[in-house]
Design an enzyme around this catalytic site. Structure first.
Site, PDB file in Angstrom:
ATOM      1  N   ASP A 284      37.550   1.084  70.768  1.00 45.46           N
ATOM      2  CA  ASP A 284      36.977  -0.230  71.081  1.00 45.46           C
ATOM      3  C   ASP A 284      37.115  -0.558  72.561  1.00 45.46           C
ATOM      4  OD1 ASP A 284      35.608  -2.629  70.600  1.00 45.46           O
ATOM      5  OD2 ASP A 284      37.490  -3.740  70.534  1.00 45.46           O
TER       6      ASP A 284
ATOM      7  N   ASN B 299      31.207  -1.824  71.872  1.00 41.68           N
ATOM      8  CA  ASN B 299      31.527  -0.635  71.079  1.00 41.68           C
ATOM      9  C   ASN B 299      30.406  -0.284  70.105  1.00 41.68           C
ATOM     10  OD1 ASN B 299      32.692  -3.183  69.720  1.00 41.68           O
ATOM     11  ND2 ASN B 299      32.477  -1.749  68.021  1.00 41.68           N
TER      12      ASN B 299
ATOM     13  N   GLU C 101      31.731  -6.370  66.187  1.00 41.33           N
ATOM     14  CA  GLU C 101      32.760  -6.106  65.167  1.00 41.33           C
ATOM     15  C   GLU C 101      32.204  -6.323  63.753  1.00 41.33           C
ATOM     16  OE1 GLU C 101      33.844  -7.008  68.361  1.00 41.33           O
ATOM     17  OE2 GLU C 101      34.607  -4.979  68.196  1.00 41.33           O
TER      18      GLU C 101
END
Ligand code: CA
Ligand code: CA
Length: 581
Positions: A319, A277, A200
């Protein structure tokens, strides 16, 4: 040492020396064969996954469908202090001692018989760590006389099992850039193998192998195409081919963090790690498949090179990650492996080459794809993707969509189990969706790199969690247990015909592996999001599980987080056995 080190020592002296040694026997070291045979040996649990293939199956049957109803606590251990939050660890146990990690990068050594603490290690965490999804830790690895675990400030720490003293410590990467570590390491051929967290924050994912005795790096294999691998300090080939599936410079901050624990299959000599991701979440910024994100990568531990990969969600725009475990199993004479993805599909792969054998939904609602093409191995997308913000009127927010599963997944990190007795997978699934939209974003070191917004929503009034027994050949759900709150704990199955898992409502539960009938439950006082284990000691079978509600759901769960806000935090380890007969 002098060969004649006993010469000159009197008989009395030698006897005294022997007496001292008997009084304080050195604890047996954890050997390579202890690790290789872990799934079969019932006296210990020395690996993440209860065996390197990750089946989480124990052949023990002293506790079984007939008598599990009598199971009672043997002891409970408190993690103490003011630090609570998610307790997602799987304990390990060897030679009468248990080692368990806890939130905030803590590790405890406990007498497995009495529950007494032997020592405690509290990692000193700096200000400014950037864990995305709670301050969890999922477990430690044992090797020789070491217990090895990773920390939220992206370090790997090896402690002496007897004393808790630091033997070696290695920095994985810069926590200020968003790197952290929460997974349980695995030991393969004397190497401690780890991934990284931080997808992230636009970090670059990689799998690393170090000499477990010294911490010295052996090889590094990046999981984003274009990045150079190393072995013994020398260049060892680029992962993939620059710009084959990524545009421009996007691969330089490409994510694909292998943030969950891995597995090793000795039959194929392959290490399996799932990758997260591609960064950022806004997929319009990176047209292409974005290899090797949202994939399982199979790495040869001797070469540090990727042998095959299978990508679950090309150009992931939800995601969905792909980090979930790949569990080896044999069926019909074939070497297969199962994977329940966040994207809602269960995949069966040929683990010798990564070819897709079967794929089917394991949750009730999947909006983003109508299936997986078994010929090409690719999803048949429906077009349910959040809009491109650059095409919106003000350029600030793309079209919002509703899509199921939510990014917390049809199944998240919590590991499933496979029973070679029933030939079923036991999958801790969740039914939820999300509103999702994209926003413009640029990379900035140490800042969230999403370019997306979201609200997670339940799909049903009465349940979110569903423990499902799944036949990997037919794709049929053989039985299911529905749970009000989302399931977030690991699963274990046994030769006694049982399936164990925990609930956020605080219960550890035991089910009949064949029918799903609930046979036993115990209220632990806080949500159970850890991984149960079982072992045998002095002729009795024990079951252990951490208790302590937390993890990603309370932080990111939107409407679901509100629904389960009443759940209390905690921090303890419960151990059960049958009463003395
Ligand atoms: Ca074992
Ligand atoms: Ca992610």
């Amino acid at each position: 040492m002098n060969n004649n080190y006993l010469s000159g020592v009197s008989v009395a002296g030698a006897t005294a020396l022997l007496t001292v040694m008997l009084a304080a026997p050195a604890q047996a070291a954890v050997s390579d064969s202890d690790i290789a045979n872990d799934a079969k040996t019932t006296g210990d649990v020395v690996t993440w996954g209860m065996g390197l293939q990750g089946q989480r199956y124990s052949p023990l049957k002293k506790i079984n469908t007939e008598n599990v109803k009598n199971m009672v606590p043997a002891w409970v251990f408190s993690y103490g202090g003011e630090k609570q939050r998610g307790q997602e660890a799987q304990p390990v146990v060897h030679d009468g001692r248990m080692f368990v990690t806890a939130s905030y990068s803590r590790l405890y050594a406990i007498d497995a018989k009495t529950g007494e603490e032997l020592w405690q290690y509290d990692h000193r965490l700096p200000d400014g760590i950037l864990p995305c999804c709670d301050v969890v830790n999922r477990g430690a690895a044992l090797y020789g006389d070491l217990v090895i675990f990773g920390t939220l400030d992206a370090q790997l720490v090896a402690l002496n099992q007897d004393t808790g003293k630091v033997v070696w410590k290695e920095k994985i990467d810069d926590f200020k850039a968003g790197y952290s570590f929460t997974a349980a390491p695995i030991i393969v051929k004397g190497m401690v193998v780890t991934g990284v967290s931080g997808g992230e924050f636009g970090i670059v994912g990689r799998v690393e192998a170090r000499d477990a005795k010294t911490g010295k790096m052996v090889w590094v294999r990046p999981t984003v195409e274009g990045h150079m691998g190393t072995k013994d300090g020398k260049e060892n080939g680029v992962t993939g081919k620059v710009n084959a599936t990524w545009p421009g410079d996007m691969w330089k901050t490409g994510g694909a963090a292998p943030w969950l624990g891995g597995a090793y299959d000795a039959d194929t000599n392959l290490i399996f790690y799932g990758t997260g991701n591609p960064a950022p979440w806004n997929a319009h910024t990176r047209p292409g498949d974005n290899l090797y994100s949202t994939s399982t990568v199979a790495i040869n531990p001797d070469t540090g090179k990727i042998v095959w990969h299978y990508q679950y969600t090309p150009n992931d725009g939800w995601d969905y990650d792909g980090v979930n475990e790949l569990v080896s199993f044999d069926s019909g004479g074939k070497k297969l492996a199962g994977h329940a993805d966040r994207n809602g599909f269960f995949y069966v792969l040929d683990r010798t080459n990564g070819k897709l054998v079967n794929a089917f939904p394991f949750v009730k609602q999947i909006d983003w794809a109508k299936g997986i093409d078994l010929k090409t191995g690719r999803p048949m997308e429906t077009g349910v993707r959040a809009g491109d913000p650059t095409k919106s009127a003000d350029g600030k927010k793309g079209e919002t969509i509703f899509v199921a599963p939510s990014f917390l997944g049809g199944k998240n990190w919590m590991p499933m189990a496979y029973s070679p007795d029933t030939n079923l997978f036991y999958v801790p699934a969740n039914e939820w969706g999300m509103d999702l939209w994209n926003e413009p974003v640029t990379y900035k070191k140490g800042a969230a790199y999403l370019g997306a917004g979201f609200t997670i929503k339940p799909l049903n009034e009465d349940y979110i969690g569903a423990l499902r027994a799944i036949d990997p050949n037919s794709g049929k759900i053989v039985w299911e247990y529905k749970n009000n709150a989302p399931l977030w704990g690991g699963v274990m199955t046994t030769g006694g015909g049982l399936v164990f898992t925990g609930t956020p409502e605080g219960y550890l539960k035991a089910f009949d592996a064949k029918t799903g009938k609930e046979l036993w439950k115990f209220q632990t006082g806080s949500g159970v999001v850890g991984c149960p284990i079982t072992w045998e000691m002095d002729g009795e079978q024990y079951v252990a599980v951490p208790s302590g509600w937390g993890g990603a759901v309370p932080l990111w769960g939107g409407d679901v987080a509100k629904k389960v806000k009443y759940l209390n935090q905690g921090g303890s380890l419960w151990v059960f056995k049958l009463p003395a007969s």
